[in-house]
Design an enzyme around this catalytic site. Structure first.
Site, mmCIF file in Angstrom:
data_model
loop_
_atom_site.group_PDB
_atom_site.id
_atom_site.type_symbol
_atom_site.label_atom_id
_atom_site.label_comp_id
_atom_site.label_asym_id
_atom_site.label_seq_id
_atom_site.Cartn_x
_atom_site.Cartn_y
_atom_site.Cartn_z
ATOM 1 N N CYS A 130 -7.938 -93.185 17.119
ATOM 2 C CA CYS A 130 -6.576 -92.271 17.182
ATOM 3 C C CYS A 130 -6.699 -91.570 18.637
ATOM 4 C CB CYS A 130 -6.542 -91.297 16.085
ATOM 5 S SG CYS A 130 -5.194 -90.195 16.266
ATOM 6 N N CYS A 133 -5.361 -87.820 18.390
ATOM 7 C CA CYS A 133 -6.342 -86.869 17.701
ATOM 8 C C CYS A 133 -7.379 -86.599 18.828
ATOM 9 C CB CYS A 133 -6.759 -87.626 16.627
ATOM 10 S SG CYS A 133 -5.988 -88.489 15.388
ATOM 11 N N ASP A 134 -8.010 -87.712 19.477
ATOM 12 C CA ASP A 134 -9.330 -87.503 20.035
ATOM 13 C C ASP A 134 -9.229 -87.476 21.695
ATOM 14 O OD1 ASP A 134 -10.340 -87.413 17.634
ATOM 15 O OD2 ASP A 134 -10.982 -89.555 17.280
#
Ligand code: NAP
Length: 308
Positions: A130, A133-134
């Site tokens: 992701c 997200c990261d």
């Protein structure tokens, strides 16, 4: 007894909920984690109509969820068993058991994995599925993106804003991604390519530090890593696997996907399937939403006593 239970709260399920609820049907959406499905983890969505000002995947997911919640009930539970034959369908979750006259399956698909040494070990220690997200964790570091489809190339383009460099590793020379996205990454000075290459292993200590890649033509194996030995990011976007384990033996499947007709009807009366879990050619947010609308409208007709 619900009129409709929708299993999965991605764009297909949320749209089905919106349409069913607006038809005054008693509707329950069951989602196991985050509503919005794959869209929530997508950096930008540039091809969903109207998604301009806030084009973030998370923003679009939240707006879809808020709109559906106005009309349908949503529960965050894990579906563990379903019984779909007969007039009363049963859906058992980790918390309760529910009944409905109609079930709409919108369980989507999960990330395909490389299944190589290091992938599991360095998950959340460099390996990610992701970018939204990261991505920020890899600011100023070298990032490697695996895959050659729309997801890989779009997310590589997004990740290039954080990274020192982004290397796209793809097993062929031609990309599966659409031409506009291919042009975008080719014109990004931070993005490099490692083509005809497959990742054999992810290595590191506490964090991922390098990748072993094999050239599919020469069979030469080389190690890709940061010049200064810094940790690296490895983002894997190699497609999806349909989430159909729960439905096996009940609805008809083809290559793991649920077979429907163009009305989203499965082989079982009162059971529809929509979105990425369905056997179809075009998997987009807009087609998922469209599937959801069709299923809900036709479920309403079915519940009104019109023929299946
Ligand atoms: P995809 O289109 O199935 O592409 C998967 C990529 O991963 C392919 O390039 C494939 O290589 C490669 N791959 C598969 N298994 C591999 C393995 N074991 N090792 C190495 N590489 C492997 O998946 P996706 O990009 O996630 O897209 C899924 C669907 O969503 C598609 O229909 C796509 O168009 C759609 N989507 C659309 C958008 C958009 O329109 N904005 C954005 C994201 C996704 P090969 O090409 O050699 O098979």
């Amino acid at each position: 007894m619900y009129d409709i239970i929708i299993v999965g709260g991605g764009p297909a399920g949320l749209t089905a909920g919106l349409y069913a609820g607006r038809s005054k049907l008693k509707t329950l959406i069951i989602e196991k984690s985050l509503a919005g499905g794959q869209v929530s983890g997508t950096a930008f969505v540039e091809n969903y109509p109207g998604s301009i000002e806030d084009a973030s995947g998370m923003g679009l997911s939240n707006r879809m969820l808020e709109q559906s919640k106005e009309f349908a009930e949503i529960k965050y539970e894990d579906v563990v068993e379903v019984s779909l034959k007969g007039d009363v369908k049963k859906v058992k979750t980790d918390k309760a058991e529910y009944e409905a006259k109609v079930v709409i399956i919108s369980s989507g698909a999960s990330h395909r994995k490389l299944e190589i040494p290091g992938e599991e070990e360095f998950s959340s220690k460099g390996v990610s599925f992701c970018a939204t997200c990261d991505g920020p964790f890899f600011t100023g570091l070298d990032i490697y993106v695996v895959g050659g489809g729309d997801s890989a190339l779009e997310e590589a383009s997004y990740l290039s804003r954080f990274a020192k460099s982004v290397t796209i590793i793809h097993r062929r020379e031609e990309f599966r991604a659409s031409a506009v996205v291919v042009d975008k990454v080719k014109n990004d000075p931070k993005i490099k390519f490692e083509l005809n290459a497959i990742v054999k292993e992810i290595k590191g200590d506490k964090e991922a530090k390098s990748l072993l890649v094999e050239n599919t033509k020469t069979r030469e194996i080389k190690e890709l890593k940061s010049k200064d030995g810094s940790p690296i990011g490895v983002f894997i976007f190699i497609g999806y696997i349909p989430q159909t384990d729960l439905f096996e033996g009940q609805v008809e499947l083809k290559h793991g996907y649920i077979v429907t007709d163009e009305d989203m009807k499965t082989n079982l009366e009162g059971v529809f399937a929509v979105g990425d879990v369905r056997d179809k050619k075009v998997r987009q947010i807009v087609t998922a939403a469209s599937d959801g609308a069709i299923a809900a409208v036709l479920a309403n007709r079915y519940l009104e006593g019109l023929a299946w």
